[in-house]
Write a protein that holds these residues in place. Sequence first.
Motif, PDB file in Angstrom:
ATOM      1  N   LYS A   1      22.526  -0.231  -4.717  1.00  0.00           N
ATOM      2  CA  LYS A   1      23.269  -0.371  -5.968  1.00  0.00           C
ATOM      3  C   LYS A   1      23.104  -1.785  -6.527  1.00  0.00           C
ATOM      4  CE  LYS A   1      26.617   3.212  -4.769  1.00  0.00           C
ATOM      5  NZ  LYS A   1      28.055   3.540  -4.528  1.00  0.00           N
ATOM      6  N   ALA A   2      22.067  -1.939  -7.328  1.00  0.00           N
ATOM      7  CA  ALA A   2      21.752  -3.221  -7.956  1.00  0.00           C
ATOM      8  C   ALA A   2      21.475  -3.012  -9.434  1.00  0.00           C
ATOM      9  CB  ALA A   2      20.533  -3.854  -7.275  1.00  0.00           C
ATOM     10  N   SER A   3      21.720  -4.045 -10.215  1.00  0.00           N
ATOM     11  CA  SER A   3      21.450  -3.970 -11.651  1.00  0.00           C
ATOM     12  C   SER A   3      19.971  -4.131 -11.961  1.00  0.00           C
ATOM     13  CB  SER A   3      22.246  -5.052 -12.396  1.00  0.00           C
ATOM     14  OG  SER A   3      23.632  -4.875 -12.221  1.00  0.00           O
ATOM     15  N   VAL A   4      19.272  -4.904 -11.127  1.00  0.00           N
ATOM     16  CA  VAL A   4      17.835  -5.137 -11.305  1.00  0.00           C
ATOM     17  C   VAL A   4      17.146  -4.936  -9.961  1.00  0.00           C
ATOM     18  CG1 VAL A   4      16.040  -6.770 -11.973  1.00  0.00           C
ATOM     19  CG2 VAL A   4      18.235  -6.776 -13.183  1.00  0.00           C
ATOM     20  N   ARG A   5      16.166  -4.030  -9.946  1.00  0.00           N
ATOM     21  CA  ARG A   5      15.369  -3.769  -8.740  1.00  0.00           C
ATOM     22  C   ARG A   5      13.901  -4.009  -9.074  1.00  0.00           C
ATOM     23  NH1 ARG A   5      18.366   0.572  -9.855  1.00  0.00           N
ATOM     24  NH2 ARG A   5      20.267   0.955  -8.639  1.00  0.00           N
TER      25      ARG A   5
ATOM     26  N   ASN B   1       0.852  -1.194   0.000  1.00  0.00           N
ATOM     27  CA  ASN B   1       0.000   0.000   0.000  1.00  0.00           C
ATOM     28  C   ASN B   1       0.886   1.241   0.000  1.00  0.00           C
ATOM     29  OD1 ASN B   1       0.947   0.198   2.666  1.00  0.00           O
ATOM     30  ND2 ASN B   1      -0.904  -0.714   3.525  1.00  0.00           N
ATOM     31  N   GLU B   2       0.260   2.406   0.092  1.00  0.00           N
ATOM     32  CA  GLU B   2       1.030   3.654   0.005  1.00  0.00           C
ATOM     33  C   GLU B   2       1.947   3.843   1.206  1.00  0.00           C
ATOM     34  OE1 GLU B   2       2.490   6.802  -1.967  1.00  0.00           O
ATOM     35  OE2 GLU B   2       1.037   5.363  -2.746  1.00  0.00           O
ATOM     36  N   ASP B   3       1.556   3.364   2.371  1.00  0.00           N
ATOM     37  CA  ASP B   3       2.434   3.462   3.538  1.00  0.00           C
ATOM     38  C   ASP B   3       3.737   2.699   3.296  1.00  0.00           C
ATOM     39  OD1 ASP B   3       0.639   5.031   4.919  1.00  0.00           O
ATOM     40  OD2 ASP B   3      -0.206   3.373   6.091  1.00  0.00           O
ATOM     41  N   ALA B   4       3.622   1.492   2.775  1.00  0.00           N
ATOM     42  CA  ALA B   4       4.813   0.693   2.483  1.00  0.00           C
ATOM     43  C   ALA B   4       5.637   1.333   1.376  1.00  0.00           C
ATOM     44  CB  ALA B   4       4.412  -0.726   2.095  1.00  0.00           C
ATOM     45  N   ASN B   5       4.973   1.940   0.413  1.00  0.00           N
ATOM     46  CA  ASN B   5       5.668   2.654  -0.654  1.00  0.00           C
ATOM     47  C   ASN B   5       6.569   3.738  -0.069  1.00  0.00           C
ATOM     48  OD1 ASN B   5       6.400   3.937  -3.080  1.00  0.00           O
ATOM     49  ND2 ASN B   5       4.448   5.007  -3.267  1.00  0.00           N
ATOM     50  N   ARG B   6       6.003   4.562   0.806  1.00  0.00           N
ATOM     51  CA  ARG B   6       6.778   5.660   1.390  1.00  0.00           C
ATOM     52  C   ARG B   6       7.902   5.149   2.292  1.00  0.00           C
ATOM     53  NH1 ARG B   6       1.494   8.030   1.777  1.00  0.00           N
ATOM     54  NH2 ARG B   6       1.293   7.248   3.909  1.00  0.00           N
ATOM     55  N   GLU B   7       7.683   4.012   2.931  1.00  0.00           N
ATOM     56  CA  GLU B   7       8.669   3.496   3.888  1.00  0.00           C
ATOM     57  C   GLU B   7       9.833   2.774   3.211  1.00  0.00           C
ATOM     58  OE1 GLU B   7       8.900  -0.086   7.200  1.00  0.00           O
ATOM     59  OE2 GLU B   7       6.951   0.785   6.705  1.00  0.00           O
ATOM     60  N   ARG B   8       9.571   2.067   2.101  1.00  0.00           N
ATOM     61  CA  ARG B   8      10.551   1.112   1.591  1.00  0.00           C
ATOM     62  C   ARG B   8      11.196   1.452   0.262  1.00  0.00           C
ATOM     63  NH1 ARG B   8       6.163  -3.541   2.973  1.00  0.00           N
ATOM     64  NH2 ARG B   8       6.310  -3.382   5.245  1.00  0.00           N
ATOM     65  N   VAL B   9      10.453   2.071  -0.657  1.00  0.00           N
ATOM     66  CA  VAL B   9      10.953   2.144  -2.031  1.00  0.00           C
ATOM     67  C   VAL B   9      12.176   3.049  -2.151  1.00  0.00           C
ATOM     68  CG1 VAL B   9      10.353   2.705  -4.420  1.00  0.00           C
ATOM     69  CG2 VAL B   9       8.699   1.539  -2.969  1.00  0.00           C
ATOM     70  N   HIS B  10      12.263   4.109  -1.347  1.00  0.00           N
ATOM     71  CA  HIS B  10      13.435   4.988  -1.459  1.00  0.00           C
ATOM     72  C   HIS B  10      14.716   4.252  -1.069  1.00  0.00           C
ATOM     73  CE1 HIS B  10      14.021   6.019   2.914  1.00  0.00           C
ATOM     74  NE2 HIS B  10      12.756   5.623   2.962  1.00  0.00           N
ATOM     75  N   HIS B  11      14.619   3.261  -0.162  1.00  0.00           N
ATOM     76  CA  HIS B  11      15.797   2.454   0.162  1.00  0.00           C
ATOM     77  C   HIS B  11      16.185   1.579  -1.038  1.00  0.00           C
ATOM     78  CE1 HIS B  11      16.134   3.542   4.356  1.00  0.00           C
ATOM     79  NE2 HIS B  11      14.872   3.245   4.572  1.00  0.00           N
ATOM     80  N   LEU B  12      15.177   1.056  -1.740  1.00  0.00           N
ATOM     81  CA  LEU B  12      15.455   0.197  -2.887  1.00  0.00           C
ATOM     82  C   LEU B  12      16.166   0.965  -3.996  1.00  0.00           C
ATOM     83  CD1 LEU B  12      15.099  -2.547  -4.364  1.00  0.00           C
ATOM     84  CD2 LEU B  12      12.936  -1.626  -5.258  1.00  0.00           C
ATOM     85  N   VAL B  13      15.656   2.140  -4.342  1.00  0.00           N
ATOM     86  CA  VAL B  13      16.248   2.863  -5.473  1.00  0.00           C
ATOM     87  C   VAL B  13      17.653   3.362  -5.150  1.00  0.00           C
ATOM     88  CG1 VAL B  13      14.004   3.515  -6.410  1.00  0.00           C
ATOM     89  CG2 VAL B  13      15.159   5.069  -4.836  1.00  0.00           C
TER      90      VAL B  13
END
Length: 303
Positions: free
Chosen positions: A163-167, A148-160
Amino acid sequence: MTTAIEWTDTVWNPVTGCSKVSEGCRNCYAFALHDMRHKAFQEGKRLPQQYAKPFKELQLFSERLEQPVKWKKPRKIFVNSMSDLFHKDVPGWFIKQVFDIMMKADWHVYQVLTKRADRMREIVTAYLEHEKLDKLPPHIWIGVSVENEDANRERVHHLVKTKASVRFLSCEPLLGPIDLSVHLNWLERDTGKPYIHWIIAGGESGSNARPMRQYWVESLRDQCKEFGVAFFFKQWGEFLPHEDDDEDPEFWVTDEGAGFVHTSIPTDDDWDYMNRVGKKRAGRLLDGQEWNQFPDGGERDAN
């Protein structure tokens, strides 16, 4: 070990056990499956020793680390389908051993998925520095669960920022609308493409499943099409949008409480008619077709 998960070929579980951290964990299949077998183990049924302990107790299986090396045929491997590799109770030295095996058996593709995005970023960064690598190679895919949007705000900025070739993102169970435009507008310098390369979406299954509204998943698909990101629709789950005008719909579903089910018409004007038909009957067609895209630009094999 083979699996029925549509977006992978097999699972590899050097760790089992986990704890719940967000709404996406509420009806976790791994919890239910393991603890059902744990109960049977206690009642005397002959099962593997891992079921001697409940799922809330993490277990490390060093003897399973070399499994991918022994699998000579290349395959997509979902790492830790029965745990979270970056759980706080999994020691860093063990996670390093898992990454060492993934680097060694590089003829496979590894799909590493977590809800602990902050620890994932820290450990991947440390591993790359130790190995003197700029980023993880293309055969190791790093993903986060975003329900959901809460998880989006909490997690995705760490993912981007990892340093990975595929996320990738696993939006399953999808429990509300998600706006990824901020992240998808952020482009990699070397490729000119978004930092997110793949999005999986799917509804929840099981006896306590919560419904997924059609516009939530269509929005994700449309965002993928707009920004050139691979999209994989895994399943509707237990509920399917009502389409038969000759029958009364069973439920009225709104965004209230993440897919709230009403047995009578809600007071507002924003709802979907839905029927509980079961996972198998609901299937995985979205607007009349399957969506089987992978981040390399390919489709899922027909067999």
